[in-house]
Design a protein around this motif. Structure first.
Motif, PDB file in Angstrom:
ATOM      1  N   LYS A 184       0.807  -1.228   0.000  1.00 37.29           N
ATOM      2  CA  LYS A 184       0.000   0.000   0.000  1.00 37.29           C
ATOM      3  C   LYS A 184       0.839   1.277   0.000  1.00 37.29           C
ATOM      4  O   LYS A 184       0.372   2.323  -0.441  1.00 37.29           O
ATOM      5  CB  LYS A 184      -0.919   0.022   1.234  1.00 37.29           C
ATOM      6  CG  LYS A 184      -1.887  -1.141   1.306  1.00 37.29           C
ATOM      7  CD  LYS A 184      -2.985  -1.010   0.300  1.00 37.29           C
ATOM      8  CE  LYS A 184      -3.998  -2.115   0.487  1.00 37.29           C
ATOM      9  NZ  LYS A 184      -5.037  -2.115  -0.502  1.00 37.29           N
ATOM     10  N   VAL A 185       2.070   1.199   0.530  1.00 38.59           N
ATOM     11  CA  VAL A 185       2.929   2.383   0.653  1.00 38.59           C
ATOM     12  C   VAL A 185       4.303   2.040   0.063  1.00 38.59           C
ATOM     13  O   VAL A 185       5.202   1.599   0.778  1.00 38.59           O
ATOM     14  CB  VAL A 185       3.060   2.833   2.130  1.00 38.59           C
ATOM     15  CG1 VAL A 185       3.852   4.134   2.221  1.00 38.59           C
ATOM     16  CG2 VAL A 185       1.695   2.983   2.791  1.00 38.59           C
ATOM     17  N   PRO A 186       4.466   2.212  -1.242  1.00 36.58           N
ATOM     18  CA  PRO A 186       5.731   1.839  -1.875  1.00 36.58           C
ATOM     19  C   PRO A 186       6.897   2.726  -1.452  1.00 36.58           C
ATOM     20  O   PRO A 186       6.712   3.873  -1.049  1.00 36.58           O
ATOM     21  CB  PRO A 186       5.444   1.986  -3.370  1.00 36.58           C
ATOM     22  CG  PRO A 186       4.169   2.722  -3.496  1.00 36.58           C
ATOM     23  CD  PRO A 186       3.482   2.716  -2.167  1.00 36.58           C
ATOM     24  N   GLY A 187       8.095   2.157  -1.554  1.00 38.75           N
ATOM     25  CA  GLY A 187       9.318   2.920  -1.303  1.00 38.75           C
ATOM     26  C   GLY A 187       9.754   2.989   0.139  1.00 38.75           C
ATOM     27  O   GLY A 187      10.676   3.748   0.469  1.00 38.75           O
ATOM     28  N   SER A 209      14.965  -8.651  -5.198  1.00 34.08           N
ATOM     29  CA  SER A 209      14.664  -7.653  -6.219  1.00 34.08           C
ATOM     30  C   SER A 209      14.318  -6.309  -5.580  1.00 34.08           C
ATOM     31  O   SER A 209      14.857  -5.270  -5.958  1.00 34.08           O
ATOM     32  CB  SER A 209      13.504  -8.138  -7.083  1.00 34.08           C
ATOM     33  OG  SER A 209      13.111  -7.139  -7.984  1.00 34.08           O
ATOM     34  N   MET A 210      13.418  -6.345  -4.603  1.00 35.97           N
ATOM     35  CA  MET A 210      12.920  -5.128  -3.968  1.00 35.97           C
ATOM     36  C   MET A 210      14.049  -4.323  -3.324  1.00 35.97           C
ATOM     37  O   MET A 210      14.059  -3.096  -3.364  1.00 35.97           O
ATOM     38  CB  MET A 210      11.872  -5.524  -2.921  1.00 35.97           C
ATOM     39  CG  MET A 210      11.168  -4.401  -2.258  1.00 35.97           C
ATOM     40  SD  MET A 210       9.724  -4.937  -1.300  1.00 35.97           S
ATOM     41  CE  MET A 210      10.407  -6.010  -0.076  1.00 35.97           C
ATOM     42  N   TYR A 256      12.843  -0.787  -3.483  1.00 32.81           N
ATOM     43  CA  TYR A 256      12.791  -0.180  -4.807  1.00 32.81           C
ATOM     44  C   TYR A 256      11.712  -0.898  -5.604  1.00 32.81           C
ATOM     45  O   TYR A 256      11.993  -1.889  -6.266  1.00 32.81           O
ATOM     46  CB  TYR A 256      14.148  -0.279  -5.521  1.00 32.81           C
ATOM     47  CG  TYR A 256      15.229   0.500  -4.828  1.00 32.81           C
ATOM     48  CD1 TYR A 256      15.378   1.855  -5.069  1.00 32.81           C
ATOM     49  CD2 TYR A 256      16.085  -0.113  -3.920  1.00 32.81           C
ATOM     50  CE1 TYR A 256      16.362   2.590  -4.434  1.00 32.81           C
ATOM     51  CE2 TYR A 256      17.073   0.609  -3.276  1.00 32.81           C
ATOM     52  CZ  TYR A 256      17.211   1.957  -3.530  1.00 32.81           C
ATOM     53  OH  TYR A 256      18.184   2.678  -2.900  1.00 32.81           O
ATOM     54  N   PRO A 257      10.462  -0.420  -5.512  1.00 26.52           N
ATOM     55  CA  PRO A 257       9.372  -1.106  -6.209  1.00 26.52           C
ATOM     56  C   PRO A 257       9.605  -1.134  -7.714  1.00 26.52           C
ATOM     57  O   PRO A 257      10.067  -0.167  -8.296  1.00 26.52           O
ATOM     58  CB  PRO A 257       8.133  -0.281  -5.872  1.00 26.52           C
ATOM     59  CG  PRO A 257       8.553   0.756  -4.895  1.00 26.52           C
ATOM     60  CD  PRO A 257      10.039   0.789  -4.848  1.00 26.52           C
ATOM     61  N   GLY A 258       9.284  -2.270  -8.296  1.00 26.42           N
ATOM     62  CA  GLY A 258       9.367  -2.391  -9.749  1.00 26.42           C
ATOM     63  C   GLY A 258      10.768  -2.555 -10.282  1.00 26.42           C
ATOM     64  O   GLY A 258      10.970  -2.499 -11.490  1.00 26.42           O
ATOM     65  N   SER A 259      11.755  -2.772  -9.390  1.00 25.50           N
ATOM     66  CA  SER A 259      13.116  -2.933  -9.896  1.00 25.50           C
ATOM     67  C   SER A 259      13.253  -4.296 -10.574  1.00 25.50           C
ATOM     68  O   SER A 259      12.588  -5.256 -10.215  1.00 25.50           O
ATOM     69  CB  SER A 259      14.135  -2.772  -8.772  1.00 25.50           C
ATOM     70  OG  SER A 259      13.879  -3.676  -7.732  1.00 25.50           O
ATOM     71  N   LEU A 260      14.101  -4.355 -11.562  1.00 27.02           N
ATOM     72  CA  LEU A 260      14.298  -5.596 -12.299  1.00 27.02           C
ATOM     73  C   LEU A 260      15.106  -6.573 -11.454  1.00 27.02           C
ATOM     74  O   LEU A 260      16.126  -6.203 -10.876  1.00 27.02           O
ATOM     75  CB  LEU A 260      15.029  -5.318 -13.614  1.00 27.02           C
ATOM     76  CG  LEU A 260      14.259  -4.455 -14.609  1.00 27.02           C
ATOM     77  CD1 LEU A 260      15.138  -4.121 -15.806  1.00 27.02           C
ATOM     78  CD2 LEU A 260      12.989  -5.153 -15.052  1.00 27.02           C
TER      79      LEU A 260
END
Length: 181
Positions: free
Chosen positions: A70-73, A160-161, A111-115
């Motif tokens: 709910k709270v990215p980063g 990943s995150m 790091y949301p969405g990191s590869l």
């Protein structure tokens, strides 16, 4: 004074944090987090940043996943079960001030969405999946990498995150294997 607001489960956790460092906290009230608390966490993240510091148990990990979703980063601080256990009770409130300061000094930033640099094939090859000792090995690798214990799928997601590099992963694996000899 720690700039970020530290998210903990309850008032005993807040007391333990304040014995260790000067910081402000948001208490979730345990694993039954509600929309109002999530809004407060999102506002804190937007204005000052947030460090999620939950108990190293199933309920704490569930809460950590809810907040991250709910709270990215957010930043994350981790204790091992050994560091947070007293008289059979697991929780941040049981950790020594030194262990709390150590965990806060080693926070990991999400790091949301990191590869992903670490794949399921890497986990298989490292004996972290489909191996008789996979759970124990993930526990030890989680300690070495500072990302806590997780099941296989969550372990890969955390790598990943938190942008665990292949080199970092391989160094941790070498350290794990050296300790097993």
């Amino acid at each position: 004074m720690i700039k970020e607001v530290i998210v903990v489960e309850g008032k005993d956790d807040t007391a333990a944090i304040r014995r260790a460092v000067e910081a402000e906290t948001i208490e979730t009230g345990g694993s039954a987090i509600n929309a109002e608390i999530l809004r407060r966490i999102a506002l804190a993240q937007e204005r000052r940043g947030v460090i999620v510091f939950t108990d190293p148990d199933h309920a704490g990990e569930r809460l950590r996943r809810i907040i991250s979703g709910k709270v990215p980063g957010c930043k994350h601080a981790f204790l091992t079960q050994e560091e947070a256990t007293s008289k059979g009770d697991i929780g941040v409130e049981n950790a020594s001030p030194e262990m709390i300061r150590k965990a806060l000094a080693e926070v990991k930033t999400e790091y949301p969405g990191s590869l992903p640099q670490i794949t399921s094939a890497d986990l298989l090859e490292a004996g972290l999946l489909n191996h008789p000792e996979a759970a124990r090995r993930r526990l030890e690798m989680g300690k070495i990498l500072g990302i806590g214990y997780a099941n296989g799928k969550q372990f890969m997601k955390r790598c990943s995150m938190f942008q665990i590099s292949r080199e970092e992963f391989l160094r941790a694996l070498a350290q794990l294997e050296e300790s097993e000899d």
